[in-house]
Design a protein around this motif. Sequence first.
Motif, mmCIF file in Angstrom:
data_model
loop_
_atom_site.group_PDB
_atom_site.id
_atom_site.type_symbol
_atom_site.label_atom_id
_atom_site.label_comp_id
_atom_site.label_asym_id
_atom_site.label_seq_id
_atom_site.Cartn_x
_atom_site.Cartn_y
_atom_site.Cartn_z
ATOM 1 N N PHE A 53 49.141 24.997 -22.704
ATOM 2 C CA PHE A 53 49.852 23.824 -23.199
ATOM 3 C C PHE A 53 51.353 23.976 -22.956
ATOM 4 N N SER A 67 53.897 11.455 -22.781
ATOM 5 C CA SER A 67 55.136 11.070 -23.464
ATOM 6 C C SER A 67 56.352 11.702 -22.799
ATOM 7 N N ILE A 68 56.217 12.963 -22.387
ATOM 8 C CA ILE A 68 57.321 13.637 -21.687
ATOM 9 C C ILE A 68 57.612 12.924 -20.369
ATOM 10 N N ALA A 121 46.610 7.189 -22.988
ATOM 11 C CA ALA A 121 47.967 7.712 -22.810
ATOM 12 C C ALA A 121 48.715 7.057 -21.648
ATOM 13 N N THR A 154 55.676 19.352 -16.671
ATOM 14 C CA THR A 154 55.910 17.909 -16.758
ATOM 15 C C THR A 154 57.398 17.627 -16.901
ATOM 16 N N SER A 159 48.287 13.397 -24.197
ATOM 17 C CA SER A 159 49.211 12.470 -24.848
ATOM 18 C C SER A 159 50.631 13.028 -24.866
ATOM 19 N N THR A 160 50.776 14.317 -25.106
ATOM 20 C CA THR A 160 52.112 14.926 -25.144
ATOM 21 C C THR A 160 52.769 14.889 -23.777
ATOM 22 N N CYS A 161 52.037 15.279 -22.760
ATOM 23 C CA CYS A 161 52.617 15.308 -21.414
ATOM 24 C C CYS A 161 52.906 13.895 -20.903
ATOM 25 N N LYS A 192 53.615 21.383 -20.580
ATOM 26 C CA LYS A 192 54.827 20.680 -21.027
ATOM 27 C C LYS A 192 56.019 21.031 -20.151
ATOM 28 N N GLU A 212 45.440 16.136 -27.026
ATOM 29 C CA GLU A 212 46.806 16.493 -27.406
ATOM 30 C C GLU A 212 47.646 16.824 -26.176
ATOM 31 N N ILE A 213 47.079 17.572 -25.254
ATOM 32 C CA ILE A 213 47.807 17.929 -24.037
ATOM 33 C C ILE A 213 48.148 16.679 -23.239
#
Length: 281
Positions: A219, A266-267, A47, A226, A262-264, A223, A259-260
Amino acid sequence: MNRNVNINGTPIGNTAPLLLIAGPCVLENEKDALIIAEKLLEHCRDAGMNFIFKGSFDKANRTSVHSKRGLGLQDGLRILAKVKEQLGVAVTTDIHECSQAQPASEVVDVLQIPAFLCRQTDLLVAAANTNAVVNVKKGQFLSPQEMEHVVAKLREASCRDIILTERGTFFGYNRLVNDFIGVGDMMNIGPPVCFDVTHSTQLPGAGKNTTAGRPDRGFLLAKAATAAGVDALFLECHPDPTSAASDASTMQPLEKMQEIISTCASIRNAIQNLTITEGLS
């Protein structure tokens, strides 16, 4: 304002990639520590996120005197040294007594001061007198602005590499809340700011002889923090949270961490790209 600290080659700050500080609550054995650290490192590399492994050798503030506390200083530091050597990652642990600061600093890159002890001057000074970065968790009983006094104590003891961590504020009995206006105020103090996702989901004292929690909201908080612009996330995870020796009610399953992360990440990238674009306009 630039909030930047270098942790033995791992940067943290508003101009650096998001940093993940993660691992089990308490170290249970060397095998599991290496499994958790290796998996988290893999996800963070994929990530583009920086990573520090966290594990406690002792939990001195358990709800019950009968609760498991950990492996102790010697065995805990041995495992952290093994993770650091084998995987090439920075490591951190929390200390509860002044006598633990120096031996812990000989292994770990960041000394963590627990929230309940954040006003203990002697402990802060002992941590500051080592060469480690000092990460102080904001007490559940303090306003964000009061962390200025904590920073002042550390700086007067010649510590310049400081991190502040938000971990929720008491809201009546058995409940914590996160004040994101306060998180912004804490960012203005100067040091990098970390958001403790795991302990922000605690319901202190709400379980039977244990702390309860809402890990299902972890989660969401990760988000939100972040997006608010924090420099790091603190997350505790375990291959089987129900069997964890400590904080089983708030742990994230290890399988959910990808998932946590990669998502964070991206944010964080979206925020930094927006900042760059705004600076060029």
